[in-house]
Design a protein around this motif. Structure first.
Motif, PDB file in Angstrom:
ATOM      1  N   GLN A  70      79.048  19.320  14.299  1.00 19.10           N
ATOM      2  CA  GLN A  70      77.711  19.043  14.888  1.00 19.10           C
ATOM      3  C   GLN A  70      76.690  20.283  14.763  1.00 19.10           C
ATOM      4  O   GLN A  70      75.789  20.105  14.443  1.00 19.10           O
ATOM      5  CB  GLN A  70      77.828  18.338  16.528  1.00 19.10           C
ATOM      6  CG  GLN A  70      78.282  16.967  16.736  1.00 19.10           C
ATOM      7  CD  GLN A  70      77.308  16.084  16.156  1.00 19.10           C
ATOM      8  OE1 GLN A  70      76.132  16.429  15.788  1.00 19.10           O
ATOM      9  NE2 GLN A  70      77.725  14.882  15.696  1.00 19.10           N
ATOM     10  N   ALA A  71      77.380  21.375  15.211  1.00 19.42           N
ATOM     11  CA  ALA A  71      76.602  22.632  15.069  1.00 19.42           C
ATOM     12  C   ALA A  71      76.400  23.037  13.570  1.00 19.42           C
ATOM     13  O   ALA A  71      75.369  23.588  13.310  1.00 19.42           O
ATOM     14  CB  ALA A  71      77.670  23.689  15.639  1.00 19.42           C
ATOM     15  N   THR A  72      76.803  22.604  12.640  1.00 19.83           N
ATOM     16  CA  THR A  72      76.773  22.909  11.355  1.00 19.83           C
ATOM     17  C   THR A  72      75.524  22.120  10.709  1.00 19.83           C
ATOM     18  O   THR A  72      74.898  22.624   9.706  1.00 19.83           O
ATOM     19  CB  THR A  72      78.100  22.639  10.267  1.00 19.83           C
ATOM     20  OG1 THR A  72      79.099  23.335  10.745  1.00 19.83           O
ATOM     21  CG2 THR A  72      77.760  22.826   8.962  1.00 19.83           C
ATOM     22  N   ILE A  73      75.326  20.942  11.260  1.00 25.02           N
ATOM     23  CA  ILE A  73      74.417  20.098  10.698  1.00 25.02           C
ATOM     24  C   ILE A  73      72.933  20.498  10.629  1.00 25.02           C
ATOM     25  O   ILE A  73      72.344  20.659   9.716  1.00 25.02           O
ATOM     26  CB  ILE A  73      74.219  18.775  11.438  1.00 25.02           C
ATOM     27  CG1 ILE A  73      75.556  17.914  11.339  1.00 25.02           C
ATOM     28  CG2 ILE A  73      73.147  17.834  10.948  1.00 25.02           C
ATOM     29  CD1 ILE A  73      75.447  16.638  12.109  1.00 25.02           C
ATOM     30  N   ALA A 125      66.819  12.160  10.114  1.00 22.36           N
ATOM     31  CA  ALA A 125      67.574  11.214   9.137  1.00 22.36           C
ATOM     32  C   ALA A 125      69.182  11.605   8.917  1.00 22.36           C
ATOM     33  O   ALA A 125      69.943  10.456   8.848  1.00 22.36           O
ATOM     34  CB  ALA A 125      66.848  11.328   7.568  1.00 22.36           C
ATOM     35  N   ALA A 126      69.384  12.817   9.093  1.00 22.74           N
ATOM     36  CA  ALA A 126      70.708  13.208   9.010  1.00 22.74           C
ATOM     37  C   ALA A 126      71.695  12.783   9.968  1.00 22.74           C
ATOM     38  O   ALA A 126      72.776  12.218   9.764  1.00 22.74           O
ATOM     39  CB  ALA A 126      71.086  14.842   8.992  1.00 22.74           C
ATOM     40  N   ASN A 127      71.126  12.628  11.268  1.00 23.65           N
ATOM     41  CA  ASN A 127      71.986  12.130  12.513  1.00 23.65           C
ATOM     42  C   ASN A 127      71.876  10.600  12.362  1.00 23.65           C
ATOM     43  O   ASN A 127      72.768   9.956  12.917  1.00 23.65           O
ATOM     44  CB  ASN A 127      71.220  12.596  13.902  1.00 23.65           C
ATOM     45  CG  ASN A 127      71.497  13.984  13.982  1.00 23.65           C
ATOM     46  OD1 ASN A 127      72.656  14.278  14.146  1.00 23.65           O
ATOM     47  ND2 ASN A 127      70.546  14.716  14.371  1.00 23.65           N
ATOM     48  N   SER A 128      70.957   9.947  11.813  1.00 25.37           N
ATOM     49  CA  SER A 128      70.840   8.610  11.627  1.00 25.37           C
ATOM     50  C   SER A 128      72.085   8.211  10.679  1.00 25.37           C
ATOM     51  O   SER A 128      72.899   7.133  10.892  1.00 25.37           O
ATOM     52  CB  SER A 128      69.432   7.936  11.011  1.00 25.37           C
ATOM     53  OG  SER A 128      68.501   8.270  12.190  1.00 25.37           O
ATOM     54  N   LEU A 129      71.967   9.080   9.553  1.00 27.20           N
ATOM     55  CA  LEU A 129      73.401   8.555   8.453  1.00 27.20           C
ATOM     56  C   LEU A 129      74.676   8.867   9.056  1.00 27.20           C
ATOM     57  O   LEU A 129      75.727   8.172   8.921  1.00 27.20           O
ATOM     58  CB  LEU A 129      72.966   9.518   7.278  1.00 27.20           C
ATOM     59  CG  LEU A 129      74.063   9.340   6.106  1.00 27.20           C
ATOM     60  CD1 LEU A 129      73.934   7.891   5.670  1.00 27.20           C
ATOM     61  CD2 LEU A 129      73.799  10.250   5.112  1.00 27.20           C
ATOM     62  N   GLN A 157      70.369  13.042  20.091  1.00 26.80           N
ATOM     63  CA  GLN A 157      71.410  13.931  19.352  1.00 26.80           C
ATOM     64  C   GLN A 157      70.382  15.120  18.547  1.00 26.80           C
ATOM     65  O   GLN A 157      70.857  16.370  18.312  1.00 26.80           O
ATOM     66  CB  GLN A 157      72.282  13.358  18.271  1.00 26.80           C
ATOM     67  CG  GLN A 157      73.254  14.102  17.748  1.00 26.80           C
ATOM     68  CD  GLN A 157      74.046  14.589  18.897  1.00 26.80           C
ATOM     69  OE1 GLN A 157      74.896  13.939  19.506  1.00 26.80           O
ATOM     70  NE2 GLN A 157      74.409  16.031  19.057  1.00 26.80           N
ATOM     71  N   THR A 158      69.505  14.574  17.946  1.00 32.39           N
ATOM     72  CA  THR A 158      68.481  15.170  17.194  1.00 32.39           C
ATOM     73  C   THR A 158      67.754  16.370  17.953  1.00 32.39           C
ATOM     74  O   THR A 158      67.867  17.472  17.582  1.00 32.39           O
ATOM     75  CB  THR A 158      67.580  14.498  16.684  1.00 32.39           C
ATOM     76  OG1 THR A 158      68.149  13.449  15.520  1.00 32.39           O
ATOM     77  CG2 THR A 158      66.576  15.306  15.381  1.00 32.39           C
ATOM     78  N   THR A 159      67.629  15.930  19.148  1.00 36.54           N
ATOM     79  CA  THR A 159      66.820  16.897  19.817  1.00 36.54           C
ATOM     80  C   THR A 159      67.634  18.125  20.370  1.00 36.54           C
ATOM     81  O   THR A 159      67.487  19.224  20.459  1.00 36.54           O
ATOM     82  CB  THR A 159      66.307  16.165  21.087  1.00 36.54           C
ATOM     83  OG1 THR A 159      65.488  15.373  20.897  1.00 36.54           O
ATOM     84  CG2 THR A 159      65.717  17.208  22.274  1.00 36.54           C
ATOM     85  N   ILE A 160      68.826  17.685  20.690  1.00 38.53           N
ATOM     86  CA  ILE A 160      69.880  18.826  21.205  1.00 38.53           C
ATOM     87  C   ILE A 160      70.185  19.898  19.889  1.00 38.53           C
ATOM     88  O   ILE A 160      70.144  20.978  20.209  1.00 38.53           O
ATOM     89  CB  ILE A 160      71.431  18.056  21.617  1.00 38.53           C
ATOM     90  CG1 ILE A 160      71.262  17.096  22.877  1.00 38.53           C
ATOM     91  CG2 ILE A 160      72.266  19.176  21.613  1.00 38.53           C
ATOM     92  CD1 ILE A 160      72.438  16.449  23.152  1.00 38.53           C
ATOM     93  N   GLN A 161      70.274  19.103  18.921  1.00 40.65           N
ATOM     94  CA  GLN A 161      70.323  20.296  17.497  1.00 40.65           C
ATOM     95  C   GLN A 161      69.285  21.160  17.490  1.00 40.65           C
ATOM     96  O   GLN A 161      69.414  22.370  17.146  1.00 40.65           O
ATOM     97  CB  GLN A 161      70.703  19.327  16.562  1.00 40.65           C
ATOM     98  CG  GLN A 161      72.114  18.602  16.509  1.00 40.65           C
ATOM     99  CD  GLN A 161      72.294  17.595  15.393  1.00 40.65           C
ATOM    100  OE1 GLN A 161      71.260  17.342  14.671  1.00 40.65           O
ATOM    101  NE2 GLN A 161      73.370  17.218  15.007  1.00 40.65           N
ATOM    102  N   GLU A 162      68.112  20.561  17.638  1.00 42.52           N
ATOM    103  CA  GLU A 162      66.943  21.306  17.327  1.00 42.52           C
ATOM    104  C   GLU A 162      66.684  22.424  18.392  1.00 42.52           C
ATOM    105  O   GLU A 162      66.478  23.529  18.029  1.00 42.52           O
ATOM    106  CB  GLU A 162      65.491  20.469  17.394  1.00 42.52           C
ATOM    107  CG  GLU A 162      65.542  19.577  15.979  1.00 42.52           C
ATOM    108  CD  GLU A 162      64.148  19.044  15.965  1.00 42.52           C
ATOM    109  OE1 GLU A 162      64.174  18.302  15.143  1.00 42.52           O
ATOM    110  OE2 GLU A 162      63.491  18.778  17.052  1.00 42.52           O
TER     111      GLU A 162
END
Length: 471
Positions: free
Chosen positions: A191-194, A205-209, A404-409
């Motif tokens: 998850q940290a690599t994305i 889009a990446a998290n959706s895929l 999930q996208t918000t956490i990554q950003e």
């Protein structure tokens, strides 16, 4: 993104009501270049995604293989084995009459061995995922799992017995525990690599895929695992060889390791940390305290996975109310929810960047609330039930993917492993508790009141987002 200059925030989300969504289209990234096609063209992410496919399939095939081995080698007609298992079943108040119930009892041991590391080690593993190069963590965890599962045939060798079962069953439990430990290191590193491989505007889009792939792997892995194992066994037996079924897992984990090893990524070298593991876990918790958006997104994930976990239990009762389906047909209901999540993920990948994420979350939670209420009104009807379960899956995707996208950003790069490790801990605990409570509530009050209760929780979470202020 810190908490400064945020203004008024909702309870579950961080950004101000009037702030633009961080992943909205920009002049440098026109809408025509968004979506699945654009994100798959990213070489590093594509290799990571292929590794995820093989790793996810292997995780599902692993459970199928364990149940297959239990059915083939440990559920026997010997009085000694049956007597010992009957005593265990009585202790946990479980029926123990049919062969399926005996298999379920022994498979429960596998589930427990797989779950304990997920509940206890996620945060600690996340700390080490931050300390070590993430690509090496991902490659090593898959390579070690490929080697570990090669020991499965050894567990079938004759040997001493404990509690009426051969040593091999207990060895499988140990192997499952170790396999799950390695998974805890892989998950936060992945998850940290994305966000290191994917530009910010493509993260949704990446998290959706990833979400669509995860649902697809779950459906394919559990639905086709047993036929594939039997096909491999027969194919190798026709060549005069035994043990073909044991090659599937090493192949999948090995292919994941190979794909991940080809990723080209630049990681900032980290100096040796003088902080203890527990101090670094505290740093991860500090991120949640300081970053309202991350904290809110984490709460969204807890809410959505709690609702989904409860549905795992309720699906049995829902299926039991449908003539011609019965309780054992609950898999069809879960599959429809998975298909709905996969479809929702595809839609999110193509169009999600056009909408405010908090509006998406409120819409998803509202959709879930409506479908839960309607499910109580169509009990016994197969078509409407499956349709509503699919719609529930779409609603879940509208919540989980933006969160999930918000956490990554919004999580600082140096803290991502810790935060994702903590996330895995919370989600696994979240998945476990409703599994116990939902069944007890249905037994005491019936299915419809429990569906209404879950709908009320989803509706409250949706209203806390105050969507009317952004209409």
């Amino acid at each position: 993104m810190g908490e400064h200059n945020r203004g008024t925030t909702s309870i579950l989300s961080g950004p101000t009501l009037n702030s633009p969504e961080p992943a909205l289209p920009t002049g440098s990234n026109p809408e025509g270049r968004r979506g699945l096609a654009a994100v798959i063209k990213l070489d590093g992410f594509r290799r990571l995604w292929i590794g995820q496919i093989f790793s996810q399939l292997a995780d599902k095939f692993y459970i199928v293989l364990m149940v297959y081995l239990i059915a083939q080698y440990w559920v026997s007609s010997t009085p000694q084995s049956n007597e010992a298992l009957a005593e265990v079943a009585a202790a946990i108040r479980m029926d123990f009459e049919t062969r399926a119930q005996k298999i379920t009892l022994l498979a429960t041991g596998i589930y427990v061995a797989n779950t304990i590391p997920a509940m206890l080690l996620g945060t600690v593993a996340g700390v080490w995922a931050d300390r070590w190069p993430k690509r090496r963590v991902m490659v090593a965890s898959n390579a070690l799992r490929a080697l570990l599962v090669l020991l499965a045939p050894v567990c079938l060798l004759p040997g001493p017995h404990w509690l009426g079962l051969s040593w091999g069953y207990w060895a499988l439990l140990v192997m499952t525990f170790l396999e799950s430990v390695l998974t805890q290191f892989f998950a936060p590193a992945e998850q940290a690599t994305i966000p290191q491989l994917v530009p910010k505007e493509h993260l949704l889009a990446a998290n959706s895929l990833y979400q669509a792939t995860s649902m697809g792997a779950t459906i394919v892995g559990f639905a086709l695992g047993d036929p594939i194992l039997r096909l491999l066994k027969q194919a190798f037996f026709s060549l005069g060889l035994n043990g073909g079924e044991f090659l599937l897992l090493p192949f999948c984990y090995g292919m994941a390791a190979i794909s991940l090893s080809t990723i080209q990524m630049q990681e900032q070298p980290r100096e040796s940390s003088r902080e203890s593991v527990w101090q670094e876990i505290g740093d991860g918790l500090q991120v949640l305290r300081q970053q309202a958006a991350v904290r809110g997104a984490m709460l969204h994930l807890v809410v959505i996975y709690s609702l989904l976990a409860a549905m795992y239990v309720l699906a049995i009762t829902l299926a039991g109310s449908i003539k011609g389906l019965g309780p054992t047909g609950f898999g069809m209901i879960l599959a429809m929810s998975g298909i709905g999540m996969a479809l929702g993920a595809v839609v999110m990948a193509q169009t999600g960047h056009r909408f405010n994420r908090r509006n998406l979350c409120a819409t998803g939670l509202g959709t879930i609330a409506c479908t839960l209420v309607l499910l109580g009104g169509v009990l016994g009807s197969l078509g409407p039930t499956l349709l509503l379960c699919g719609l529930l899956g779409v609603g879940a995707a509208l919540v989980a993917i933006p969160a999930q996208t918000t956490i990554q950003e919004d999580t600082p790069e140096a803290q991502r492993g810790k935060v994702f490790g903590l996330q895995n801990n919370l989600i696994n605990i979240t998945l476990s508790l409703p599994l116990v409570l939902a069944g007890a509530l249905v037994s005491s009050y019936g299915l419809v009141p429990v569906l209404w209760l879950l709908a009320a929780l989803a509706l409250v979470a949706a209203l806390l987002e105050r969507p009317w202020q952004r209409c």
